[in-house]
Motif scaffolding. Structure first.
Motif, PDB file in Angstrom:
ATOM      1  N   LEU A  42      -9.992  -0.392 -33.322  1.00 61.07           N
ATOM      2  CA  LEU A  42      -8.982  -1.279 -33.902  1.00 61.07           C
ATOM      3  C   LEU A  42      -9.698  -2.523 -34.408  1.00 61.07           C
ATOM      4  CD1 LEU A  42      -6.005  -1.897 -34.463  1.00 61.07           C
ATOM      5  CD2 LEU A  42      -5.850  -2.965 -32.202  1.00 61.07           C
ATOM      6  N   ARG A  43      -9.514  -2.771 -35.710  1.00 64.81           N
ATOM      7  CA  ARG A  43     -10.217  -3.890 -36.357  1.00 64.81           C
ATOM      8  C   ARG A  43     -11.730  -3.770 -36.149  1.00 64.81           C
ATOM      9  NH1 ARG A  43      -6.326  -8.699 -34.088  1.00 64.81           N
ATOM     10  NH2 ARG A  43      -4.382  -7.948 -34.994  1.00 64.81           N
ATOM     11  N   GLY A  44     -12.192  -2.561 -36.162  1.00 63.04           N
ATOM     12  CA  GLY A  44     -13.622  -2.303 -36.078  1.00 63.04           C
ATOM     13  C   GLY A  44     -14.197  -2.342 -34.678  1.00 63.04           C
ATOM     14  N   LYS A  45     -13.353  -2.510 -33.621  1.00 59.22           N
ATOM     15  CA  LYS A  45     -13.856  -2.606 -32.251  1.00 59.22           C
ATOM     16  C   LYS A  45     -13.239  -1.513 -31.393  1.00 59.22           C
ATOM     17  CE  LYS A  45     -14.578  -7.635 -32.283  1.00 59.22           C
ATOM     18  NZ  LYS A  45     -14.192  -7.849 -33.670  1.00 59.22           N
ATOM     19  N   THR A  46     -14.054  -1.035 -30.444  1.00 60.02           N
ATOM     20  CA  THR A  46     -13.587  -0.031 -29.504  1.00 60.02           C
ATOM     21  C   THR A  46     -12.873  -0.702 -28.341  1.00 60.02           C
ATOM     22  OG1 THR A  46     -15.622  -0.089 -28.196  1.00 60.02           O
ATOM     23  CG2 THR A  46     -15.589   1.403 -30.104  1.00 60.02           C
ATOM     24  N   ALA A  47     -12.272   0.135 -27.467  1.00 58.78           N
ATOM     25  CA  ALA A  47     -11.581  -0.402 -26.297  1.00 58.78           C
ATOM     26  C   ALA A  47     -12.549  -1.151 -25.392  1.00 58.78           C
ATOM     27  CB  ALA A  47     -10.901   0.741 -25.532  1.00 58.78           C
ATOM     28  N   GLN A  48     -13.761  -0.617 -25.225  1.00 54.66           N
ATOM     29  CA  GLN A  48     -14.746  -1.281 -24.380  1.00 54.66           C
ATOM     30  C   GLN A  48     -15.110  -2.658 -24.932  1.00 54.66           C
ATOM     31  OE1 GLN A  48     -15.689  -0.134 -21.465  1.00 54.66           O
ATOM     32  NE2 GLN A  48     -14.347   1.667 -21.746  1.00 54.66           N
ATOM     33  N   GLU A  49     -15.224  -2.747 -26.256  1.00 59.31           N
ATOM     34  CA  GLU A  49     -15.564  -4.039 -26.875  1.00 59.31           C
ATOM     35  C   GLU A  49     -14.425  -5.046 -26.714  1.00 59.31           C
ATOM     36  OE1 GLU A  49     -18.612  -2.698 -30.432  1.00 59.31           O
ATOM     37  OE2 GLU A  49     -16.453  -2.498 -30.741  1.00 59.31           O
ATOM     38  N   TRP A  50     -13.185  -4.560 -26.825  1.00 60.00           N
ATOM     39  CA  TRP A  50     -12.052  -5.457 -26.603  1.00 60.00           C
ATOM     40  C   TRP A  50     -12.011  -5.926 -25.151  1.00 60.00           C
ATOM     41  CZ3 TRP A  50      -9.732  -7.941 -30.240  1.00 60.00           C
ATOM     42  CH2 TRP A  50      -9.581  -7.386 -31.508  1.00 60.00           C
ATOM     43  N   SER A  51     -12.332  -5.048 -24.238  1.00 69.43           N
ATOM     44  CA  SER A  51     -12.366  -5.422 -22.827  1.00 69.43           C
ATOM     45  C   SER A  51     -13.436  -6.472 -22.556  1.00 69.43           C
ATOM     46  CB  SER A  51     -12.619  -4.174 -21.973  1.00 69.43           C
ATOM     47  OG  SER A  51     -12.686  -4.512 -20.598  1.00 69.43           O
ATOM     48  N   ALA A  52     -14.609  -6.314 -23.205  1.00 69.64           N
ATOM     49  CA  ALA A  52     -15.681  -7.298 -23.044  1.00 69.64           C
ATOM     50  C   ALA A  52     -15.257  -8.660 -23.587  1.00 69.64           C
ATOM     51  CB  ALA A  52     -16.943  -6.812 -23.749  1.00 69.64           C
ATOM     52  N   LEU A  53     -14.547  -8.674 -24.725  1.00 69.89           N
ATOM     53  CA  LEU A  53     -14.047  -9.934 -25.284  1.00 69.89           C
ATOM     54  C   LEU A  53     -13.051 -10.585 -24.325  1.00 69.89           C
ATOM     55  CD1 LEU A  53     -13.473  -9.012 -29.051  1.00 69.89           C
ATOM     56  CD2 LEU A  53     -15.206 -10.562 -28.120  1.00 69.89           C
ATOM     57  N   ALA A  54     -12.244  -9.769 -23.655  1.00 75.09           N
ATOM     58  CA  ALA A  54     -11.278 -10.314 -22.693  1.00 75.09           C
ATOM     59  C   ALA A  54     -11.990 -11.011 -21.546  1.00 75.09           C
ATOM     60  CB  ALA A  54     -10.383  -9.191 -22.172  1.00 75.09           C
ATOM     61  N   LEU A  56     -14.962 -12.449 -21.636  1.00 73.74           N
ATOM     62  CA  LEU A  56     -15.515 -13.718 -22.143  1.00 73.74           C
ATOM     63  C   LEU A  56     -14.423 -14.780 -22.269  1.00 73.74           C
ATOM     64  CD1 LEU A  56     -17.946 -12.385 -24.903  1.00 73.74           C
ATOM     65  CD2 LEU A  56     -18.573 -13.386 -22.697  1.00 73.74           C
ATOM     66  N   ALA A  57     -13.278 -14.405 -22.825  1.00 72.06           N
ATOM     67  CA  ALA A  57     -12.186 -15.368 -22.991  1.00 72.06           C
ATOM     68  C   ALA A  57     -11.689 -15.860 -21.641  1.00 72.06           C
ATOM     69  CB  ALA A  57     -11.044 -14.734 -23.779  1.00 72.06           C
ATOM     70  N   ALA A  59     -13.418 -16.027 -18.891  1.00 71.33           N
ATOM     71  CA  ALA A  59     -14.436 -16.913 -18.329  1.00 71.33           C
ATOM     72  C   ALA A  59     -14.361 -18.310 -18.936  1.00 71.33           C
ATOM     73  CB  ALA A  59     -15.827 -16.317 -18.556  1.00 71.33           C
ATOM     74  N   ASP A  60     -13.922 -18.420 -20.199  1.00 60.99           N
ATOM     75  CA  ASP A  60     -13.774 -19.713 -20.863  1.00 60.99           C
ATOM     76  C   ASP A  60     -12.440 -20.378 -20.551  1.00 60.99           C
ATOM     77  OD1 ASP A  60     -16.241 -19.483 -22.011  1.00 60.99           O
ATOM     78  OD2 ASP A  60     -15.504 -18.640 -23.898  1.00 60.99           O
ATOM     79  N   GLY A  61     -11.602 -19.714 -19.761  1.00 61.07           N
ATOM     80  CA  GLY A  61     -10.301 -20.295 -19.426  1.00 61.07           C
ATOM     81  C   GLY A  61      -9.226 -19.998 -20.443  1.00 61.07           C
ATOM     82  N   ALA A  62      -9.544 -19.204 -21.482  1.00 58.92           N
ATOM     83  CA  ALA A  62      -8.550 -18.852 -22.509  1.00 58.92           C
ATOM     84  C   ALA A  62      -7.804 -17.601 -22.053  1.00 58.92           C
ATOM     85  CB  ALA A  62      -9.239 -18.631 -23.858  1.00 58.92           C
ATOM     86  N   HIS A  63      -6.955 -17.754 -21.062  1.00 51.44           N
ATOM     87  CA  HIS A  63      -6.325 -16.592 -20.437  1.00 51.44           C
ATOM     88  C   HIS A  63      -5.306 -15.922 -21.342  1.00 51.44           C
ATOM     89  CE1 HIS A  63      -8.420 -17.777 -16.862  1.00 51.44           C
ATOM     90  NE2 HIS A  63      -7.785 -18.952 -16.807  1.00 51.44           N
ATOM     91  N   ASP A  64      -4.597 -16.674 -22.156  1.00 51.96           N
ATOM     92  CA  ASP A  64      -3.649 -16.050 -23.084  1.00 51.96           C
ATOM     93  C   ASP A  64      -4.378 -15.140 -24.068  1.00 51.96           C
ATOM     94  OD1 ASP A  64      -1.440 -17.226 -21.950  1.00 51.96           O
ATOM     95  OD2 ASP A  64      -1.505 -18.995 -23.254  1.00 51.96           O
ATOM     96  N   ARG A  65      -5.496 -15.605 -24.574  1.00 50.69           N
ATOM     97  CA  ARG A  65      -6.276 -14.782 -25.499  1.00 50.69           C
ATOM     98  C   ARG A  65      -6.868 -13.574 -24.768  1.00 50.69           C
ATOM     99  NH1 ARG A  65      -9.107 -18.586 -27.593  1.00 50.69           N
ATOM    100  NH2 ARG A  65     -11.159 -18.245 -26.663  1.00 50.69           N
ATOM    101  N   ALA A  66      -7.331 -13.787 -23.512  1.00 50.68           N
ATOM    102  CA  ALA A  66      -7.878 -12.670 -22.735  1.00 50.68           C
ATOM    103  C   ALA A  66      -6.815 -11.600 -22.508  1.00 50.68           C
ATOM    104  CB  ALA A  66      -8.414 -13.179 -21.408  1.00 50.68           C
ATOM    105  N   LEU A  67      -5.558 -12.025 -22.298  1.00 50.95           N
ATOM    106  CA  LEU A  67      -4.473 -11.071 -22.091  1.00 50.95           C
ATOM    107  C   LEU A  67      -4.234 -10.232 -23.340  1.00 50.95           C
ATOM    108  CD1 LEU A  67      -2.506 -10.336 -19.824  1.00 50.95           C
ATOM    109  CD2 LEU A  67      -0.857 -11.923 -20.847  1.00 50.95           C
ATOM    110  N   VAL A  68      -4.305 -10.876 -24.512  1.00 49.00           N
ATOM    111  CA  VAL A  68      -4.141 -10.138 -25.773  1.00 49.00           C
ATOM    112  C   VAL A  68      -5.264  -9.115 -25.931  1.00 49.00           C
ATOM    113  CG1 VAL A  68      -4.154 -10.350 -28.278  1.00 49.00           C
ATOM    114  CG2 VAL A  68      -2.882 -12.000 -26.897  1.00 49.00           C
ATOM    115  N   TYR A  69      -6.498  -9.502 -25.605  1.00 46.43           N
ATOM    116  CA  TYR A  69      -7.641  -8.603 -25.780  1.00 46.43           C
ATOM    117  C   TYR A  69      -7.538  -7.391 -24.845  1.00 46.43           C
ATOM    118  CZ  TYR A  69      -9.958 -12.338 -28.427  1.00 46.43           C
ATOM    119  OH  TYR A  69     -10.293 -13.272 -29.353  1.00 46.43           O
ATOM    120  N   ILE A  70      -7.196  -7.609 -23.573  1.00 47.91           N
ATOM    121  CA  ILE A  70      -7.150  -6.495 -22.624  1.00 47.91           C
ATOM    122  C   ILE A  70      -6.004  -5.552 -22.955  1.00 47.91           C
ATOM    123  CG2 ILE A  70      -5.691  -7.522 -20.849  1.00 47.91           C
ATOM    124  CD1 ILE A  70      -8.973  -5.572 -20.309  1.00 47.91           C
ATOM    125  N   LYS A  71      -4.894  -6.101 -23.457  1.00 48.83           N
ATOM    126  CA  LYS A  71      -3.791  -5.237 -23.882  1.00 48.83           C
ATOM    127  C   LYS A  71      -4.179  -4.410 -25.106  1.00 48.83           C
ATOM    128  CE  LYS A  71       0.191  -7.780 -22.083  1.00 48.83           C
ATOM    129  NZ  LYS A  71       1.451  -8.485 -22.414  1.00 48.83           N
TER     130      LYS A  71
END
Length: 466
Positions: A42-54, A56-57, A59-71
């Motif tokens: 999706l958008r050029g990224k696999t599920a594993q890559e989206w999970s990795a982005l979650a 990172l987000a 860890a930076d305290g961006a929990h709303d963004r992390a929730l979007v990535y893991i979903k």
């Protein structure tokens, strides 16, 4: 066809396909290969890559963004493999919001009361906070310390020196007692906030001292900039700040007075005395030396004297000019003289130069009756009731600046006539010829005493001698 018959027909085909698979199974170790499935993106990224982005987000305290990535990862790979990760992100988000809420309740908002000591030290300061169900001064102390550290009250150790100090401060402000839900209690400021306020107060006092030194050095611009940066409540209420404001106002007045004084002298130097007076009065009102007004009076008197002398000199010089050949210069000298007298009259009260002005005005009025054109031709005004020869003679005498000499002799005593009389006869003859060339009837001109006319005459230069 019945179902049994269809199976009978397909049996040989199935046997043949099974035989064809035997070599393949042998070469592959006995297991049949499975077709390769392309990994979803999706958008050029696999599920594993989206999970990795979650991660990172989060860890930076961006929990709303992390929730979007893991979903998003879960959408690509449906199942329960990301359930634990989702729970962790939601729990972290709730924790972050809870900590922020406590910090806003206990450490946010305006300070309700603050008292300063000497030098800007904070002696007492607090905010008001509403008491929630189940809270006590002890739990408020733990909540305040937890908010300062960015953690939850339950995550603090059982024994904590900061909590003890916070409880002491709370009881100092509110007394040792039970709290009622909804009441407002005084919550002291955090130590870091107090330190920041005290540091800001010291900086404000340093700016005030530096601004005072700038005023003493004559650098008002720097002093104004430093004063504008003083913003703390403590510093603004001090006597030294009030003293700085008074010194700055006095220095600004002195600066303004100097500018007005310079402007008054510049205006006087340009002979704009009305403006000079206005600027000088404003300068004195702002603090300039009143002697400036006397200085301007002396400059005005000197200017007035210069104007009158120059006007007189212009009249004398004009009287010495040959009017027939330098008529324009003669008129310009008189106009300039009249202008100078008018300016001089305006420099002092009353009428000082009325007689001189009337003399110059009369000379200009006489000059307006006779004009010398650029080609030397004379144009003279003949009023009604004056005959041609009288008007022409008056014009000639004005241009010559003298009365024509007469002998009183008549024909046949031609030899006894004056040179002016002989010249006048030639002059009239040439005037007659000029009128003829212009198409005028000279005889009619000679008898036109009742008409107001403009006469075109020869220039008297070359006819008359002194």
């Amino acid at each position: 066809m019945r179902r049994h018959d269809r199976l009978t027909r397909l049996l040989p085909v199935a046997v043949l396909l099974a035989g064809a698979l035997i070599p393949v199974l042998v070469r592959s170790g006995g297991e049949a290969p499975s077709p390769e499935v392309e990994e979803r993106r999706l958008r050029g990224k696999t599920a594993q890559e989206w999970s990795a982005l979650a991660e990172l987000a989060s860890a930076d305290g961006a929990h709303d963004r992390a929730l979007v990535y893991i979903k998003t990862a879960e959408k690509l790979e449906p199942g329960t493999q990301y359930a634990d990760r989702l729970t962790e992100v939601r729990r972290a988000r709730w924790r972050t919001k809870a900590i922020a809420g406590e910090r806003a309740r206990l450490r946010g908002g305006d300070i309700d009361a603050i008292e300063f000591g000497v030098g800007g030290d904070v002696e007492s300061a607090w905010r008001l906070a509403v008491v929630l169900p189940g809270e006590s001064l002890w739990s408020l102390a733990r909540s305040a310390v937890a908010a300062d550290r960015g953690t939850m009250p339950g995550e603090l150790p059982g024994e904590d020196a900061d909590v003890n100090r916070a409880w002491d401060a709370l009881t100092d402000l509110n007394g040792v007692r039970e709290l009622e839900v909804g009441e407002m209690v005084r919550v002291p400021l955090a130590g870091a906030e107090v330190a920041a306020i005290e540091a800001a107060n010291r900086e404000d006092l340093a700016r005030i001292a530096e601004a005072s030194r700038a005023i003493a050095a004559g650098d008002l611009e720097v002093a104004r900039e430093l004063r504008a940066e003083v913003a703390g409540t403590y510093a603004l209420g001090t006597d030294i700040c009030a003293g700085l404001d008074a010194a700055l106002a006095a220095a600004s007045d002195a600066e303004r007075a100097g500018e007005l004084e310079d402007g008054a002298r510049a205006a006087a130097a340009a002979f704009r005395f009305s403006r000079a007076d206005s600027l000088a009065l404003a300068a004195v009102e702002t603090g300039a030396d009143p002697a400036l007004l006397g200085e301007l009076d002396l400059l005005r008197d000197a200017r007035e004297e210069t104007l009158v002398v120059e006007a007189y000199d212009l009249v004398v010089a004009a009287e010495e000019l040959p009017r027939s050949s330098r008529y324009a210069e003669f008129r310009e000298s008189l106009e300039r003289s009249r202008s100078l007298l008018e300016e001089a009259e305006g420099l002092s009260d009353g009428v000082q130069y009325g007689q001189a002005s009337m003399l110059v005005a009369g000379m200009l009025e006489d000059a307006a009756k006779v004009r010398v054109s650029s080609d030397g031709t004379v144009v003279a005004s003949k009023p009604a009731g004056v005959d041609y020869t009288a008007a022409a003679r008056a014009a000639v005498e004005w241009l010559l600046g003298r009365t024509l000499a007469t002998s009183g002799k008549e024909f046949p005593y031609h030899a006894e006539k004056t040179s002016d009389e002989l010249a006048w006869a030639r002059y009239l003859a040439d005037a007659s010829e000029m009128a003829r060339r212009d198409g005028a009837d000279f005889a009619s001109l000679l008898t036109s005493s009742e008409s107001e006319l403009e006469l075109t005459l020869p220039n008297p230069d070359g006819y008359f001698t002194d």
